[in-house]
Design an enzyme around this catalytic site. Structure first.
Site, PDB file in Angstrom:
ATOM      1  N   GLU A 259       0.865  -1.203   0.088  1.00  0.00           N
ATOM      2  CA  GLU A 259       0.040  -0.038  -0.160  1.00  0.00           C
ATOM      3  C   GLU A 259       0.895   1.306  -0.066  1.00  0.00           C
ATOM      4  O   GLU A 259       1.957   1.272   0.691  1.00  0.00           O
ATOM      5  CB  GLU A 259      -0.983  -0.174   1.357  1.00  0.00           C
ATOM      6  CG  GLU A 259      -1.906  -1.128   1.211  1.00  0.00           C
ATOM      7  CD  GLU A 259      -2.750  -1.168   2.453  1.00  0.00           C
ATOM      8  OE1 GLU A 259      -2.614  -0.348   3.496  1.00  0.00           O
ATOM      9  OE2 GLU A 259      -3.627  -1.974   2.659  1.00  0.00           O
ATOM     10  N   HIS A 282      -7.882   1.025   2.430  1.00  0.00           N
ATOM     11  CA  HIS A 282      -7.587   0.913   3.775  1.00  0.00           C
ATOM     12  C   HIS A 282      -8.441   1.691   4.731  1.00  0.00           C
ATOM     13  O   HIS A 282      -7.895   2.487   5.614  1.00  0.00           O
ATOM     14  CB  HIS A 282      -6.152   0.816   4.109  1.00  0.00           C
ATOM     15  CG  HIS A 282      -5.836  -0.079   5.192  1.00  0.00           C
ATOM     16  ND1 HIS A 282      -4.861  -0.624   5.431  1.00  0.00           N
ATOM     17  CD2 HIS A 282      -6.456  -0.227   6.460  1.00  0.00           C
ATOM     18  CE1 HIS A 282      -4.633  -1.480   6.595  1.00  0.00           C
ATOM     19  NE2 HIS A 282      -5.723  -1.195   7.059  1.00  0.00           N
TER      20      HIS A 282
END
Length: 412
Positions: A259, A282
């Site tokens: 990420e 997220h």
């Protein structure tokens, strides 16, 4: 003055609580890598992070002045907990504060995918009026399979039943089924019957690669799949193949193996552009309500640890909370070996110090004893406690709540 560094846009409530406790607070918006973290924390005793900053053994060993880490999230797998414990660094998290936010996102995505709202939305944005019931279903009467029946999984179970869904769940530990949920003995049993499968497991290493090609193959044709737990749990390539082949009718993913560190950076994934696939950055626990609750909860745990030595709900050190008597407090993290308490109390006795209150707890290789005693720093006992071979971290607060931190903990 104690100093705290808060990274990754932690809620202002945390800043307010720490400053109100007399702690100097500095904030940064993004995450830091290992080298950046070591440099930035040179003069700080407290670190606050979320999910993007990794606190490695090297970071901990390079920062002998670090006393506590607060992870303003549920997970703690981004921290080397064993290294932190060995060096007397207490770690706190927020195991419950964002549960409702994650559950609501999961429910919203189950409904959106089952109704194929993503496809209808995309068509209208492209200028096509595609009014049809093809592939759209109610969630009422369908079966939800939950892998991981902890705080999130169990609350999701209750709310899904309120929508008329049948719930089955799998967990490696014995868990009490809530409502009419049914516990299955194997994941295979769950996959055979579930119209929607959602994962809510923790970040332990054993869960890496939990859901791969074989698991997807066992799912019912046309089922939907959700992962709002950890990115490394799912084989992304296999998920892509099962969406493109039509074996799965949709998916929602909130966490990814890799990420971006900061908001605005490019996101790269094989899941981009797939039909009826919801991708979120997220944000399972990223509601204003959850972030405020997390900020309040973790900052107060850090505050209490610094002020009174309370380790209630700490994740890597023994848990105890001793009511403060108003006199000096000695807080000793030590190796869990026989005879430590006797040696500690002998030191106090040798210096004519009277114990007002005391509490001891152990956890694995670590022990923690908190003792209230008058004027101990003036009696010379603290130097002897620091010199004990079993000592990991010694902290002292006098009766006026002024902190003293003897240097050089004998961490191993």
């Amino acid at each position: 003055m104690l100093r705290a560094l808060l990274l990754e846009n932690i809620h202002p409530a945390a800043v307010q609580n720490l400053r109100a406790a007399g702690i100097e607070v500095h904030v940064r918006s993004g995450a830091l890598d290992e080298a950046e973290l070591i440099e930035a924390l040179a003069d700080f005793q407290i670190l606050g992070i979320r999910s993007k900053t990794t606190v490695t053994r090297k970071v901990i060993e390079s920062l002998p002045g670090l006393l506590a880490v607060g992870t303003f999230s549920i997970g703690t797998n981004q921290i080397d907990l064993a290294a932190a414990a060995a060096h007397g660094v207490a770690v706190f998290n927020a195991p419950y504060s964002n549960t409702r936010s994650v559950v609501e996102l999961a429910l919203a995505e189950i409904i959106a995918l089952t109704r194929r709202l993503t496809v209808r939305d995309k068509a209208l944005h492209s200028g096509t009026w595609d009014k049809t019931a093809d592939g759209s279903h109610e969630v009422r009467g369908r079966t939800l399979g939950i892998i991981g029946y902890g705080n999130i999984g169990s609350q999701l179970s209750v709310l899904a039943e309120n929508l008329g869904m049948r719930v089955v769940f799998y967990d490696t530990a014995e868990k009490l089924a809530l409502g009419n949920a049914h516990r299955v003995e194997t994941i295979d049993e769950l996959l055979e019957v579930a119209d929607a499968v959602t994962i809510h497991v923790d970040g332990r290493k054993g869960n890496a690669g939990l859901f791969g090609a074989d698991m997807f193959a066992r799912m019912k044709p046309g089922a939907i799949f959700l992962n709002l737990s950890r990115g490394f749990v799912v084989d992304v390539a296999s998920l892509r193949e099962n969406i493109l082949s039509g074996h799965l009718s949709g998916a929602a993913v909130d966490v990814f193996p890799t990420e971006p560190k900061k908001r605005g950076e490019e996101f790269v994934s094989d899941l981009r552009g797939l039909p009826n696939v919801i991708l979120t950055p997220h944000v399972g626990g990223s509601t204003e309500e959850a972030q405020e609750a997390i900020g309040e909860f973790v900052s107060k745990k850090l505050r209490d640890y610094m002020q009174t030595g309370s380790t209630t709900l700490a994740v890597n050190v023994p848990k105890l909370q001793l009511e403060h008597t108003g006199v000096g407090r000695i807080m000793l993290l030590h190796r869990n070996v026989p005879g430590v308490l006797a040696k500690v109390n002998q030191v106090f006795a040798d210096h004519g110090a009277n114990i007002e209150a005391q509490m001891l707890a152990t956890h694995g290789d670590l022990g923690y004893v908190v003792t209230d005693i008058s004027d101990v720093t003036q009696r010379g006992a603290s130097a002897k406690l620091q010199a004990m071979e079993s000592t990991v971290r010694l902290r002292i607060r006098d009766a006026f709540e002024r902190p003293e931190f003897p240097p050089g903990p004998a961490a191993g």
